[in-house]
Design a protein around this motif. Structure first.
Motif, PDB file in Angstrom:
ATOM      1  N   VAL A 172       0.713  -1.172  -0.034  1.00  0.00           N
ATOM      2  CA  VAL A 172      -0.045   0.025   0.192  1.00  0.00           C
ATOM      3  C   VAL A 172       0.877   1.383  -0.026  1.00  0.00           C
ATOM      4  O   VAL A 172       1.645   1.448   0.931  1.00  0.00           O
ATOM      5  CB  VAL A 172      -0.961  -0.037   1.216  1.00  0.00           C
ATOM      6  N   LEU A 173       1.061   1.971  -1.120  1.00  0.00           N
ATOM      7  CA  LEU A 173       1.645   3.184  -1.275  1.00  0.00           C
ATOM      8  C   LEU A 173       1.086   4.200  -0.779  1.00  0.00           C
ATOM      9  O   LEU A 173       0.162   4.749  -1.613  1.00  0.00           O
ATOM     10  CB  LEU A 173       2.398   3.367  -2.746  1.00  0.00           C
ATOM     11  N   GLY A 174       1.422   5.085   0.420  1.00  0.00           N
ATOM     12  CA  GLY A 174       0.367   5.972   0.767  1.00  0.00           C
ATOM     13  C   GLY A 174      -0.656   5.351   1.951  1.00  0.00           C
ATOM     14  O   GLY A 174      -1.560   4.736   1.484  1.00  0.00           O
ATOM     15  N   THR A 175      -0.524   5.692   3.205  1.00  0.00           N
ATOM     16  CA  THR A 175      -1.584   5.278   4.050  1.00  0.00           C
ATOM     17  C   THR A 175      -2.104   6.649   4.746  1.00  0.00           C
ATOM     18  O   THR A 175      -2.155   6.458   6.139  1.00  0.00           O
ATOM     19  CB  THR A 175      -1.049   4.350   5.150  1.00  0.00           C
ATOM     20  N   GLY A 176      -2.488   7.434   4.033  1.00  0.00           N
ATOM     21  CA  GLY A 176      -3.322   8.529   4.547  1.00  0.00           C
ATOM     22  C   GLY A 176      -4.885   7.919   4.817  1.00  0.00           C
ATOM     23  O   GLY A 176      -5.044   7.101   5.132  1.00  0.00           O
ATOM     24  N   LYS A 177      -5.750   8.955   4.514  1.00  0.00           N
ATOM     25  CA  LYS A 177      -7.165   8.527   5.002  1.00  0.00           C
ATOM     26  C   LYS A 177      -7.713   7.154   4.217  1.00  0.00           C
ATOM     27  O   LYS A 177      -8.130   6.425   4.672  1.00  0.00           O
ATOM     28  CB  LYS A 177      -8.141   9.619   4.708  1.00  0.00           C
TER      29      LYS A 177
ATOM     30  N   THR B 135      -1.003  -1.458  -4.326  1.00  0.00           N
ATOM     31  CA  THR B 135      -2.452  -0.297  -4.453  1.00  0.00           C
ATOM     32  C   THR B 135      -1.897   1.162  -4.033  1.00  0.00           C
ATOM     33  O   THR B 135      -1.015   1.271  -3.240  1.00  0.00           O
ATOM     34  CB  THR B 135      -3.535  -1.008  -3.788  1.00  0.00           C
ATOM     35  N   LEU B 136      -2.213   1.975  -4.965  1.00  0.00           N
ATOM     36  CA  LEU B 136      -1.613   3.331  -4.824  1.00  0.00           C
ATOM     37  C   LEU B 136      -2.682   4.364  -4.242  1.00  0.00           C
ATOM     38  O   LEU B 136      -3.709   4.449  -4.780  1.00  0.00           O
ATOM     39  CB  LEU B 136      -1.182   3.698  -6.294  1.00  0.00           C
ATOM     40  N   HIS B 137      -2.010   4.938  -3.105  1.00  0.00           N
ATOM     41  CA  HIS B 137      -2.829   5.634  -2.351  1.00  0.00           C
ATOM     42  C   HIS B 137      -2.391   7.143  -2.223  1.00  0.00           C
ATOM     43  O   HIS B 137      -2.522   7.782  -1.188  1.00  0.00           O
ATOM     44  CB  HIS B 137      -3.726   5.142  -1.405  1.00  0.00           C
ATOM     45  N   CYS B 138      -1.074   7.511  -2.404  1.00  0.00           N
ATOM     46  CA  CYS B 138      -0.023   8.602  -2.163  1.00  0.00           C
ATOM     47  C   CYS B 138      -0.707   9.707  -3.236  1.00  0.00           C
ATOM     48  O   CYS B 138      -1.292   9.384  -4.427  1.00  0.00           O
ATOM     49  CB  CYS B 138       1.185   8.249  -2.298  1.00  0.00           C
ATOM     50  N   PRO B 139      -0.780  10.898  -2.861  1.00  0.00           N
ATOM     51  CA  PRO B 139      -0.959  12.106  -3.890  1.00  0.00           C
ATOM     52  C   PRO B 139       0.170  12.171  -5.139  1.00  0.00           C
ATOM     53  O   PRO B 139       1.315  11.446  -4.706  1.00  0.00           O
ATOM     54  CB  PRO B 139      -0.901  13.084  -3.077  1.00  0.00           C
ATOM     55  N   LEU B 140      -0.242  12.782  -6.246  1.00  0.00           N
ATOM     56  CA  LEU B 140       0.734  12.910  -7.094  1.00  0.00           C
ATOM     57  C   LEU B 140       1.524  14.292  -6.755  1.00  0.00           C
ATOM     58  O   LEU B 140       0.932  15.427  -6.827  1.00  0.00           O
ATOM     59  CB  LEU B 140       0.088  13.298  -8.464  1.00  0.00           C
ATOM     60  N   THR B 141       2.741  13.917  -6.732  1.00  0.00           N
ATOM     61  CA  THR B 141       3.525  15.007  -6.404  1.00  0.00           C
ATOM     62  C   THR B 141       4.847  14.870  -7.196  1.00  0.00           C
ATOM     63  O   THR B 141       5.036  13.842  -7.945  1.00  0.00           O
ATOM     64  CB  THR B 141       4.088  14.908  -4.916  1.00  0.00           C
ATOM     65  N   PRO B 142       5.886  15.775  -7.482  1.00  0.00           N
ATOM     66  CA  PRO B 142       7.116  15.253  -8.260  1.00  0.00           C
ATOM     67  C   PRO B 142       7.835  14.397  -7.573  1.00  0.00           C
ATOM     68  O   PRO B 142       8.375  13.550  -8.432  1.00  0.00           O
ATOM     69  CB  PRO B 142       7.875  16.683  -7.769  1.00  0.00           C
ATOM     70  N   GLU B 143       7.561  13.930  -6.461  1.00  0.00           N
ATOM     71  CA  GLU B 143       8.293  12.711  -5.745  1.00  0.00           C
ATOM     72  C   GLU B 143       7.591  11.384  -6.257  1.00  0.00           C
ATOM     73  O   GLU B 143       8.208  10.293  -6.413  1.00  0.00           O
ATOM     74  CB  GLU B 143       8.470  12.755  -4.275  1.00  0.00           C
ATOM     75  N   THR B 144       6.257  11.701  -6.243  1.00  0.00           N
ATOM     76  CA  THR B 144       5.455  10.300  -6.465  1.00  0.00           C
ATOM     77  C   THR B 144       5.270  10.053  -7.982  1.00  0.00           C
ATOM     78  O   THR B 144       4.571   9.078  -8.516  1.00  0.00           O
ATOM     79  CB  THR B 144       4.344  10.076  -5.735  1.00  0.00           C
ATOM     80  N   HIS B 145       5.721  10.909  -8.896  1.00  0.00           N
ATOM     81  CA  HIS B 145       5.072  10.990 -10.440  1.00  0.00           C
ATOM     82  C   HIS B 145       5.904   9.756 -10.876  1.00  0.00           C
ATOM     83  O   HIS B 145       7.177   9.677 -10.632  1.00  0.00           O
ATOM     84  CB  HIS B 145       5.754  12.221 -11.171  1.00  0.00           C
ATOM     85  N   HIS B 146       5.371   8.908 -11.509  1.00  0.00           N
ATOM     86  CA  HIS B 146       5.947   7.717 -12.139  1.00  0.00           C
ATOM     87  C   HIS B 146       6.380   6.738 -11.000  1.00  0.00           C
ATOM     88  O   HIS B 146       7.601   6.261 -11.474  1.00  0.00           O
ATOM     89  CB  HIS B 146       6.762   7.946 -13.406  1.00  0.00           C
ATOM     90  N   VAL B 147       5.744   6.698  -9.996  1.00  0.00           N
ATOM     91  CA  VAL B 147       6.403   5.912  -8.831  1.00  0.00           C
ATOM     92  C   VAL B 147       6.373   4.346  -9.354  1.00  0.00           C
ATOM     93  O   VAL B 147       7.408   3.418  -8.865  1.00  0.00           O
ATOM     94  CB  VAL B 147       5.635   6.140  -7.500  1.00  0.00           C
ATOM     95  N   VAL B 148       5.460   3.936 -10.421  1.00  0.00           N
ATOM     96  CA  VAL B 148       5.554   2.630 -10.947  1.00  0.00           C
ATOM     97  C   VAL B 148       6.097   2.839 -12.256  1.00  0.00           C
ATOM     98  O   VAL B 148       5.285   3.450 -13.301  1.00  0.00           O
ATOM     99  CB  VAL B 148       4.085   1.930 -10.838  1.00  0.00           C
TER     100      VAL B 148
END
Ligand code: NAD
Length: 340
Positions: free
Chosen positions: A149-154, A203-216
């Motif tokens: 799980v990428l991103g464990t916010g809400k 499963t992807l749940h982090c926001p899109l930011t410059p750091e997470t762009h194309h994380v996959v």
């Protein structure tokens, strides 16, 4: 306050007209997306209400500010489509709906996951054509599998809980702010690369930011367990779609379920069934039996629409009364949003 609402669908209008606080504002409902060409429609509106695929880049914000707009009301959680530095420079406040129904999105992500794992989307098509054969539909149990799980916010936290406590999965997570509550139920935090190497499903749940762009991307997929399934209900830009297509062709990627797509702005929320699909990337994706695409639908529940309208109008009312926007406000320093 006069609010110009863009990308309005009939269901938006119904939910806003029925929401508490609606009568305090004059809402102008515009069907077109917000873009350089349509921005002048907001002339004279103090607030502009936008959705996920509206263009809130600097040139558009300049037109809005020149026309008297002072507040951008995002009727969504993500704010990757807003040039926050330009908004700040132009004196435009930005408010979003930090949480409307994280359950809506989390439950949909689980639904996509189950469809992909068990071929439910294919079975639906087959049986309507009188084909009741099982060949090609062999799935696997979620119980005991490893899910990243990428991103464990809400949203990600709910997904992680459903997977760990409901299905009995081993859950590996990545987040800049690990959640002690999840750790207490056995969720293990680690580097996204280590997760990719161990997970059966991501499963992807982090926001899109410059750091997470194309994380996959190609490198992630090269180290992934062969046959990895990827589910994306967050933002299309988290996945390098061309790399995903190559990995689907080679079998390295065992399946893909996406509710969001990098180039979705020209496609999603519209009925294009009578038109020729000119996007060759999505056209190729739709040829794979192990790819499931939905059109940014994860948020779309009655509860979520009601909450979006209520919170958005509440943001407008607070701004009009000169009150602080609190945790709904998005500032230029908030590229990595904190938990609300
Ligand atoms: P949230 O802000 O509560 O959680 C996001 C989490 O991602 C946070 O815990 C944050 O610390 C973490 N994060 C930030 N940068 C990271 C990084 N580089 N690596 C790992 N984790 C990182 O947001 P949420 O409400 O859970 O929503 C998640 C995303 O879902 C939103 O950003 C939005 O893009 C998307 N969304 C999609 C739909 C839909 O209909 N498909 C609806 C709502 C939200």
């Amino acid at each position: 306050m006069r609010i110009a609402m863009f990308s309005t669908k009939p269901y938006d209008r119904r939910s806003f007209e029925g929401a508490p606080g609606a009568s305090a504002h004059e809402i102008l409902y515009f069907e077109p997306r917000l873009a350089p060409l349509t921005a002048p429609l907001a002339n004279g509106a103090e607030a502009v209400c936008a959705f996920v695929n509206d263009d809130l880049s600097a040139p558009v914000l300049e037109v809005l500010a020149a026309g008297g707009t002072r507040l951008l009301l995002l009727r969504c959680a993500g704010f990757n489509n807003v040039d926050l530095a330009a908004a700040q420079r132009l004196g435009l406040k930005v408010a979003r709906v930090p949480a409307y129904s994280p359950h809506a999105v989390a439950e949909f992500a689980i639904g996509l996951m189950l469809s992909l794992v068990r071929g439910i989307h294919r079975a639906y098509q087959r049986t309507r054509d009188g084909n009741f054969a099982l060949e090609g539909l062999l799935g696997f149990d979620l119980n005991g599998k490893t899910v990243g799980v990428l991103g464990t916010g809400k949203i990600g936290a709910i997904v992680a809980r459903i997977l760990a406590a409901g299905f009995g999965c081993r859950v590996l997570a990545s987040d800049v702010h690990p959640d002690p509550g999840l750790q207490a139920i056995g969720v293990t935090y680690m580097d996204p690369r280590a997760i990719a190497a161990q997970a059966d499903i991501l499963t992807l749940h982090c926001p899109l930011t410059p750091e997470t762009h194309h994380v996959v991307r190609a490198e992630t997929l090269a180290i992934a367990k062969p046959g990895l399934l990827v589910v994306n209900t967050s933002r299309g830009g988290l996945i390098d779609t061309e790399a995903a297509i190559e990995a689907l062709k080679s079998g390295r990627l065992g399946g893909l379920a996406i509710d969001v797509y990098e180039q979705e702005a020209d496609l999603f929320f519209e009925d294009l069934s009578n038109e020729i699909l000119t996007d060759d990337v999505i056209a190729r994706l739709l040829t794979f039996p192990n790819v499931l695409v939905t059109g940014h639908q994860a948020f779309f529940t009655a509860e979520a629409l009601g909450a979006i309208a209520e919170v958005t109008l509440g943001n407008a009312t607070r701004f009009a009364a000169g009150e602080a926007l609190g945790h709904a406000e998005v500032t230029a320093s908030a590229m990595v949003p904190h938990k609300a």
